[in-house]
Design a protein around this motif. Structure first.
Motif, short mmCIF file in Angstrom:
data_model
loop_
_atom_site.label_atom_id
_atom_site.label_comp_id
_atom_site.label_asym_id
_atom_site.label_seq_id
_atom_site.Cartn_x
_atom_site.Cartn_y
_atom_site.Cartn_z
N LEU B 245 0.83 -1.21 0.00
CA LEU B 245 0.00 0.00 0.00
C LEU B 245 0.86 1.25 0.00
O LEU B 245 0.60 2.20 -0.75
CB LEU B 245 -0.95 -0.01 1.21
N ILE B 250 -0.62 4.75 -0.52
CA ILE B 250 -1.77 4.66 0.38
C ILE B 250 -1.28 4.33 1.79
O ILE B 250 -0.44 3.44 1.98
CB ILE B 250 -2.76 3.58 -0.10
N ASP B 258 -7.20 -1.92 4.89
CA ASP B 258 -6.09 -2.13 3.95
C ASP B 258 -6.47 -3.09 2.84
O ASP B 258 -6.08 -2.92 1.69
CB ASP B 258 -4.86 -2.67 4.70
N THR B 260 -9.51 -3.53 1.59
CA THR B 260 -10.36 -2.83 0.60
C THR B 260 -9.50 -1.95 -0.30
O THR B 260 -9.73 -1.87 -1.51
CB THR B 260 -11.46 -1.99 1.26
N ASN B 261 -8.48 -1.31 0.28
CA ASN B 261 -7.62 -0.45 -0.54
C ASN B 261 -6.74 -1.27 -1.49
O ASN B 261 -6.48 -0.86 -2.62
CB ASN B 261 -6.74 0.42 0.36
N PRO B 270 -13.41 0.36 -6.43
CA PRO B 270 -13.44 0.83 -5.05
C PRO B 270 -14.39 -0.02 -4.21
O PRO B 270 -15.45 -0.43 -4.68
CB PRO B 270 -13.98 2.26 -5.17
N SER B 362 -11.36 11.27 -3.72
CA SER B 362 -10.67 10.14 -3.12
C SER B 362 -10.26 9.18 -4.23
O SER B 362 -10.68 9.32 -5.38
CB SER B 362 -11.60 9.44 -2.13
N ASP B 363 -9.44 8.20 -3.87
CA ASP B 363 -9.08 7.16 -4.84
C ASP B 363 -10.33 6.51 -5.38
O ASP B 363 -10.40 6.11 -6.55
CB ASP B 363 -8.18 6.12 -4.18
#
Lengths: 345, 803
Positions: B245, B250, B258, B260-261, B270, B362-363
């Motif tokens: 990440l 991130i 983490d 989910t990211n 997303p 956001s991302d």
């Protein structure tokens, strides 16, 4: 009388010798050879002489007069020469003193770049097209395949006047207007002009800047024509030894889209600070006119194709002349503007 | 987009190239690699240490003396971090190490105590502060206890990695995921893409038993998938996940967030994780917000919503701002045991609008805005469930709660090779085109000489034939495109008469000594109409950036005066500038302002400055007037212009004129009012502004040759005493009328007021030239006409002749 004559001659010769200026010499001439001078007097007195002596004396007087005249002339020549020399000596100047400057104004460096590009394309049969700086949303965006709601037309990025009117963000609306006006016929134009974006002014951004774009529309216009045209332009602007490379890119109004790099004019491609060690410098964006754009302007994209390209004269001037801050172009400092008038090569 | 090349190699094998060559190939194929970040930054001699002992430094409150096992050797290191403690595994820079930023580690004495190295924070290893897990943001980084002292800390932190910085064009949202990048690299290198294998053991319990889903706003949310994972243990993520990440930019939080990211970066889809128990109602309802409904988002800010903002609710109140940010009320926390994984397709326009309105990007929102791949919504949810099972000890409930009305069929594009080649100017064979499609993993068939392509939904940028031409050309290589020039009818090209004359005006003004200025079209309201030749309602910007640049100018002069002041303040005391540009007047019928091109100029300081020969002259009205006349002469319009005295606000009342072209007032010239000069810190300053459009649209007098005179002309000088207010132009007019055809020219050569001339009078002297192109004039003829002139002057202008 004979003695008198010889004595007179001696006297004149002496006077001539003593004369140091043309004027003094002239006084001597008048005094001795003039109508009231002694030689004339002697000639007048000839009548009193016996007849047989007269020719002899006459010849003698003439002889003396001629020889005096001759010497006078010689002396005059010498004195005149001296006078000229003296004058020349007096007139001598310090040739290293500054000349009287010819005060010319200068054109702005951006005008220089724009006109160089204009003239290059005029020589290839292009016309120059211009359009309004305050533009309709339709021409600035919609007709260029940027429909309402497209992220690139954010209110934050453009100076809107009403919801439908804004300061043009590029010179492309001139292309849209020209295509619409030409009603389906072929086009070869260059569009220079001022454009506006909602940016804070800093070393690399200016809320007002300039663009110059080109558009060719017609039957059988190919991407290879775009490449050939850009290659000539790059060589014209940055030198005959420049190479170009095209990289795929994206613009809403062209497909395929490219960005053009030129081989670095400073290092020739080996890598330096100008090209950020890559050997290449990005100069302009271009592409084949998007079918939607052609269609909206009334062309049939199945039959007619076109290419378009656009660049920033500021960037070109900054690269060519090493200008580090875009704000120089709009500050109008005479010490800046006055540097761009002379020949480059 | 940051692409870790280590992470990339798990999906596609690029390793036969150097990272530099990989970057170059990616750039040349269309995604610009802006830079390559070497995450180890040349660091070395940085190891894992075990703090065996840690005591307060006797001489310094904030320092600790630590005994650190650095692998078979225990050494003393002084540490200033507040979170240092015995028993920790830490990062140690040993003597000889060089940290990013150039700090060299040496043996040293700190307040009398020996220190053999430095215990490091992640920031000290070059990791941005905003990426460092919050627990370690203010101090040293503490490693898990199972690592071995003496091992390379850089390796453990995954810092032997190079990261590509992508500068993505807006169409390539497919490359906002590692899988998308893998497909791109695979196409460039002709390599396979290895997709993650999703497998886990699902529980017998069903998600449907836990959760009820209702999507009301189906247009803005055509697909919603929820999975439930129970018995998770929220904790720090394993090091590899945190490292991955951080390499992607991130910040690690906890294993659930983490994951989910991680899946977001892997699939470009997303995800959001809700704490199931905090949802309270066992229900998810997706709807539009009510006007003035509020939500406190994860960043603890309260947002007031509108009825077009899409929200995820628990049936009662919003628990997330769809696609933008989760709500604080349903956030996963340390005590969370059951998680709801949300994977959805939110309409790009809806997310863009909400994200802009609440000022949150956001991302997640950037990906939804561009449209995520409809075919990855389910996969991403499953992948997250798998990872939660593997890394958080979760138990994934069977099935998912789903709403799905999303069209997932591929677009079909049919293309003939000729169409491609005609547009590229190339001759690429059809099977070559087909093989490029194979490399892109775009299912393609050649049918009847046409390529029939079914575009995978991950490539939403490929919609029309031209898009496919670009794909073919970029992978075939833009270098292969030949260089040709357009063929066809040749056109003359050139400048229009207007454009040509504008260049004449510019060249003339430059030859006259004026430099070209370029000022802004936007002005302050105060300056908008100052000095304007013509005023109209001011055009204002809706959202100006400053008062100073809020309206469009109606005159160029104010900005030229600014430029003059700027220069004078920098000791460029003599200023001669001109500008051609538009002014903007009111609104025309088509809604646009009337844009009129003007030319304007400013002069101040010295006009001639050649001091050592005693030549020096300040600018005055007549310098500017001469320039204006010269400009009109160049345009073939000199005969048609006239100057009349004028009153203009901001201008000197006695030294200002209107310039007429025939019956049209086309401009203004004069001295700036002394009060205005003072306000602007300027000495005597002259300006002019002309309506260039009208002037350039006026046709020049025909250029036709006048025979060179064969007969002599005769000149007569006259000196006149007239009332002070008699204008020179008036006298010249009288002289011309009386002189008739024989009078060729009149030239003023002297002007005198003062001593020897009565008060209220002035003396002017003119030289008159008489001429007949057909013959030599006689003295009597000249006397006759000249006395007519003198009589006319006496009668019409009450002039007295001076001897």
């Amino acid at each position: 009388m004979k003695e008198q004559l010889h004595e007179l001659k001696e006297q004149v010769m002496e006077k001539i010798k003593q004369s140091n200026t043309v004027k003094e010499l002239n006084d001597v001439r008048v005094a001795y050879l003039g109508k009231k001078g002694p030689i004339t007097d002697l000639l007048k007195g000839m009548g009193k002489l016996p007849a047989e002596e007269r020719p002899k004396m006459g010849a003698l007087v003439n002889e003396i007069r001629e020889s005096v005249t001759e010497i006078l002339e010689e002396r005059k020549e010498v004195l005149e020469q001296a006078a000229i020399q003296e004058q020349l000596a007096k007139e001598s100047i310090d040739v290293t003193l500054p000349g009287r400057p010819v005060e010319l104004g200068n054109h702005h460096p951006l005008t220089r770049v724009v006109e160089e590009i204009e003239d290059f394309f005029i020589s290839m049969g292009y016309e120059i097209a211009e359009g309004p700086e305050v533009e309709k949303d339709y021409y600035n965006f919609e007709a260029l395949n940027l429909p309402k709601g497209h992220p690139a037309r954010d209110m934050q990025d453009s100076f809107y006047i009403t919801e439908d009117i804004l300061l043009r963000t590029h010179t492309s609306p001139v292309q849209a207007r020209t295509m619409e006006a030409k009603e389906g016929s072929a086009i070869k134009i260059i569009c220079p002009g001022k454009v506006y974006r909602r940016d804070s002014d800093d070393a690399t951004h200016s809320h007002q800047f300039t663009q110059i774009e080109g558009l060719v529309v017609g039957e059988n216009i190919r991407m290879s024509d775009l490449k050939g045209t850009l290659d000539l332009l790059a060589k014209k602007l940055f030198g005959a030894e420049r190479e170009i490379r095209l990289r795929p890119s994206f613009f809403p109004f062209t497909e395929p889209s490219v960005e053009m790099d030129i081989s670095c004019f400073k290092c020739g491609g080996s890598g330096c600070n100008v090209c950020k060690k890559t050997g290449w410098i990005e100069i302009l964006g271009a592409g084949m006119v998007h079918p939607n754009v052609l269609q909206m302007a009334g062309y049939n994209p199945e039959e007619v194709t076109g290419f378009a390209f656009g660049m920033g004269p500021e960037r070109i001037a900054m690269l060519k002349y090493g200008v580090e801050d875009i704000r120089h172009f709009y500050t109008n400092d005479i010490r800046f503007i006055s540097q761009f008038h002379r020949a480059e090569a | 987009m940051l692409v870790s090349t280590n992470w990339l190699s798990t999906y596609v094998d690029w390793n036969e190239l150097s990272v530099e060559d990989l970057a170059e190939k990616i750039t040349r194929a269309g995604i610009e690699v802006d830079g390559i970040i070497n995450r180890s930054l040349g660091m070395d001699n940085i190891v894992i240490g075990y703090v065996t002992d840690c005591v307060k430094h006797p001489e310094a409150d904030k320092l600790h003396i630590c005994q650190v096992d650095v692998g078979g050797e225990v050494t003393q290191i002084i540490c200033g971090a507040p979170n240092i403690a015995a028993g920790q595994k830490v990062i140690v820079a040993r003597p000889g190490a060089v940290l990013p930023g150039g700090m060299k580690i040496k043996k040293a004495k700190l307040r009398g105590e020996e220190s053999n190295g430095m215990i490091c924070s992640l920031q000290e290893l070059g990791i941005e502060g905003k990426l460092v897990p919050k627990a370690y943001a203010e101090g040293i980084y503490v490693l898990p206890s199972d690592v071995r002292a003496g091992d390379s800390a850089l390796r453990h932190l995954g810092l032997y990695d190079q990261v590509l910085e992508f500068d993505l064009t807006p169409n390539r949202s497919d490359a906002l995921s590692m899988l998308g990048v893998a497909y791109e690299v695979g196409a460039i290198l002709s390599k396979e893409v290895k997709l993650p294998v999703i497998s886990y053991k699902a529980s017998a319990e069903k998600a449907q038993d836990y959760l009820k889903l209702t999507v009301e706003a189906t247009e803005d949310n055509p697909m919603y998938v929820a999975k439930v994972v129970k018995n998770v243990k929220v904790a720090e993520s394993p090091q590899w996940l945190q490292n991955t990440l951080m390499s992607a930019g991130i910040r690690p939080h906890n294993n659930i967030v983490d994951i989910t990211n991680y899946v977001l970066m892997e699939y470009g889809q997303p995800l959001h994780a809700f704490d199931y128990n905090r949802l309270e109602t066992k229900e998810i309802v997706v709807r539009h917000a009510r006007v003035d409904e509020t939500i406190v988002t994860l960043d603890q800010a309260e947002r007031t919503l509108n009825d077009h903002n899409l929200v995820i609710t628990n049936g009662i109140e919003p628990v997330a701002l769809a696609g933008v940010m989760g709500g604080a009320n349903s956030e996963v926390h340390e005590g969370t045991t059951t998680v709801v994984i949300e994977s959805a397709y939110f309409a790009p326009g809806s997310v863009r609008q909400t994200s802009k309105e609440v000022g949150l990007r956001s991302d997640a929102s950037t990906r939804f805005e561009k449209g995520v791949d409809p075919n990855r919504v389910v996969d991403a949810a499953e992948r997250a469930a798998q990872l939660m099972a593997e890394l958080a000890g979760g138990e994934v409930l069977g099935g998912s709660v789903t709403f799905d009305e999303l069209d997932k069929t591929p677009e079909r594009i049919i293309l003939s090779p000729d169409y491609v080649n005609n547009r590229l100017g190339m001759k690429i064979p059809m099977d070559e085109m087909k093989s490029i499609m194979d490399r892109l993993q775009i299912p393609t068939e050649a049918i009847n000489g046409q390529l029939v392509m079914d575009i995978p939904t991950r490539r939403q940028d490929l919609r029309i034939k031209e898009d496919m031409i670009e794909e073919i050309a970029r992978l075939y290589g833009y270098d292969e495109i030949p260089k040709t020039l357009p063929v066809g009818e040749s056109t003359p090209g050139g400048l229009t008469p207007y454009q040509a004359k504008r260049r004449i005006v510019r060249r003339f003004l430059e030859a006259a000594g004026l430099s070209q200025a370029l000022t802004y079209s936007l002005a302050s309201p105060k300056d908008a109409q100052a000095f304007a030749l013509e005023t109209a309602p001011v055009t204002e910007l809706l959202m100006p950036m400053s008062e100073e640049r809020s309206v469009l100018r109606q005159s160029i002069i104010p900005h030229l005066l600014d430029a003059a002041t700027y220069n004078v303040a920098r000791r460029n005391e003599s200023v001669a500038l001109y500008e051609t540009g538009s002014v903007f007047l009111g609104i025309e019928e088509d809604g646009l302002p009337k844009e009129v091109e003007h030319v304007a100029a400013v002069l101040t300081g010295k006009w001639v400055n050649h001091a050592w020969q005693g030549e020096s002259k300040k600018v005055d009205f007549f310098v500017m007037k001469g320039i204006v006349e010269g400009m009109f002469e160049q345009l073939g319009l000199l005969e048609r212009i006239e100057f009349t005295k004028a009153t203009v606000e901001g201008m000197h009342p006695g030294r200002t004129a209107t310039v007429w072209l025939g019956d049209t007032a086309v401009g203004m010239i004069g001295q700036v009012h002394p009060t205005v000069q003072n306000e602007r810190d300027l000495q005597e300053t002259y300006v002019m502004e002309m309506n260039l459009r009208v002037i350039l649209e006026t046709a020049a007098e025909e250029l036709f040759y006048t025979p060179v005179p064969r007969f002599p002309s005769i000149s007569r000088d006259i000196a006149l005493v007239v009332n002070s207010d008699t204008s020179a132009a008036n006298l010249e007019k009288i002289i011309h009328q009386a002189g008739g055809k024989l009078l060729k020219s009149v030239q003023l050569f002297d002007l005198y007021e003062g001593k020897n001339v009565e008060d209220g009078k002035k003396s002017l002297a003119f030289s008159l030239t008489y001429f007949d192109p057909e013959r030599t004039l006689t003295d009597e003829e000249v006397v006759t006409v000249h006395s007519k002139v003198l009589d006319a002057l006496t009668v019409q202008a009450n002039a007295q002749l001076r001897s």
